[in-house]
Design an enzyme around this catalytic site. Structure first.
Site, PDB file in Angstrom:
ATOM      1  CB  ILE A 164      29.129  80.821   2.352  1.00 30.44           C
ATOM      2  CG1 ILE A 164      30.133  81.422   1.386  1.00 30.44           C
ATOM      3  CG2 ILE A 164      29.819  79.801   3.260  1.00 30.44           C
ATOM      4  CD1 ILE A 164      31.296  82.108   2.075  1.00 30.44           C
ATOM      5  CG  ASP A 165      23.774  76.220   3.937  1.00 26.46           C
ATOM      6  OD1 ASP A 165      23.669  76.823   5.022  1.00 26.46           O
ATOM      7  OD2 ASP A 165      23.148  75.197   3.664  1.00 26.46           O
ATOM      8  CG  ASP A 179      23.339  80.596   1.853  1.00 19.82           C
ATOM      9  OD1 ASP A 179      24.222  81.465   1.897  1.00 19.82           O
ATOM     10  OD2 ASP A 179      23.019  79.908   2.841  1.00 19.82           O
ATOM     11  CD  GLU A 213      22.900  83.711   4.897  1.00 14.55           C
ATOM     12  OE1 GLU A 213      22.978  83.695   6.141  1.00 14.55           O
ATOM     13  OE2 GLU A 213      23.327  82.799   4.170  1.00 14.55           O
ATOM     14  CG  ASP A 269      19.484  77.976   5.148  1.00  5.41           C
ATOM     15  OD1 ASP A 269      20.703  77.929   4.899  1.00  5.41           O
ATOM     16  OD2 ASP A 269      18.957  78.848   5.847  1.00  5.41           O
ATOM     17  CB  THR A 277      28.913  80.844   7.664  1.00  4.31           C
ATOM     18  OG1 THR A 277      27.976  81.164   6.639  1.00  4.31           O
ATOM     19  CG2 THR A 277      29.984  81.917   7.722  1.00  4.31           C
TER      20      THR A 277
END
Length: 226
Positions: free
Chosen positions: A38-39, A36, A17, A167, A41
């Protein structure tokens, strides 16, 4: 010794990302890490304890390794292709619920704020609320998908702006290794991780029921807006 003129073609690739532009790179047979950092956020910013790091590995266009880690709750979900799914090293399995009326279903209702998705999101939400036992919105795709693998959520519909390959890639493997399914919400076929419009569920029946509800809701909205 022959020079390694194509050595760069053998190196792993990355889809992440923080380093990928608006257009996703093509997934090839080359080993590719899908990340990712930080999923969830918004959850992270608000100190809501559902946020995670997501790491997947695809080889020959197939996800073979999935890792989802929530450092706040110390939940480490892992899966290897053909080796099962685990939470903190212990095997996990999807729910045995077969009837949507007894299922807990997750959706991201926040898409109601997006003008071109508002009507369809409302229509889908109304229909799923009527059909399911309960609805939840957790605000983090990968963890919600892992909760299906854990057996505490029966289904999750995810699609829209801000949702991408990273994701669903790792978590889709975790679900399948726990006995569940992830399908394309339009075709009902197994998910293409490069087209993240997913319905994930503990079994085929509930997945098909959700796909049918979404399709019929969209058709009604399209008829009204013609």
């Amino acid at each position: 010794m022959k020079p390694l003129s194509n050595w760069h073609a053998r190196l792993p690739k990355f889809i992440a990302e923080e380093s990928t532009g608006k257009e996703l790179p093509e997934l090839t047979d080359v080993p590719t890490w899908i990340i990712d950092p930080i999923d969830g956020t918004t959850n992270f910013v608000h100190k809501f304890p559902l946020t995670c790091v997501v790491i997947g590995l695809a080889v020959k266009k197939e996800v073979v390794l999935g890792i989802v880690y929530n450092p706040i709750l110390e939940e480490l979900f892992t899966a290897r292709k053909g080796r099962g799914a685990f939470l903190n090293g212990k095997p996990i399995h999807v729910s045995k619920v077969q009837d949507l009326s007894k299922a807990l279903v997750c959706m991201e209702a926040g898409f109601i704020k997006i003008d071109n998705l508002r009507e369809k999101t409302v229509e889908r939400l109304q229909d799923i609320i009527k059909a399911a036992q309960g609805i939840r919105t957790l605000g983090v795709a990968a963890i919600t998908l892992c909760y299906i693998a854990l057996g505490i959520v029966e289904a999750y519909y995810i699609e829209g702006p801000g949702i991408s390959t990273w994701d669903i890639a790792a978590a889709s493997l975790i679900i399948s290794e726990a006995g569940g399914v992830v399908v394309d919400r339009i075709t009902g076929e197994p998910i293409d991780i490069m087209k993240p419009r997913a319905v994930a569920a503990c079994n085929d029946k509930i997945a098909r029921d959700i796909v049918k509800i979404i399709r019929e809701a969209d058709q009604r909205v399209d008829m009204r807006t013609k």
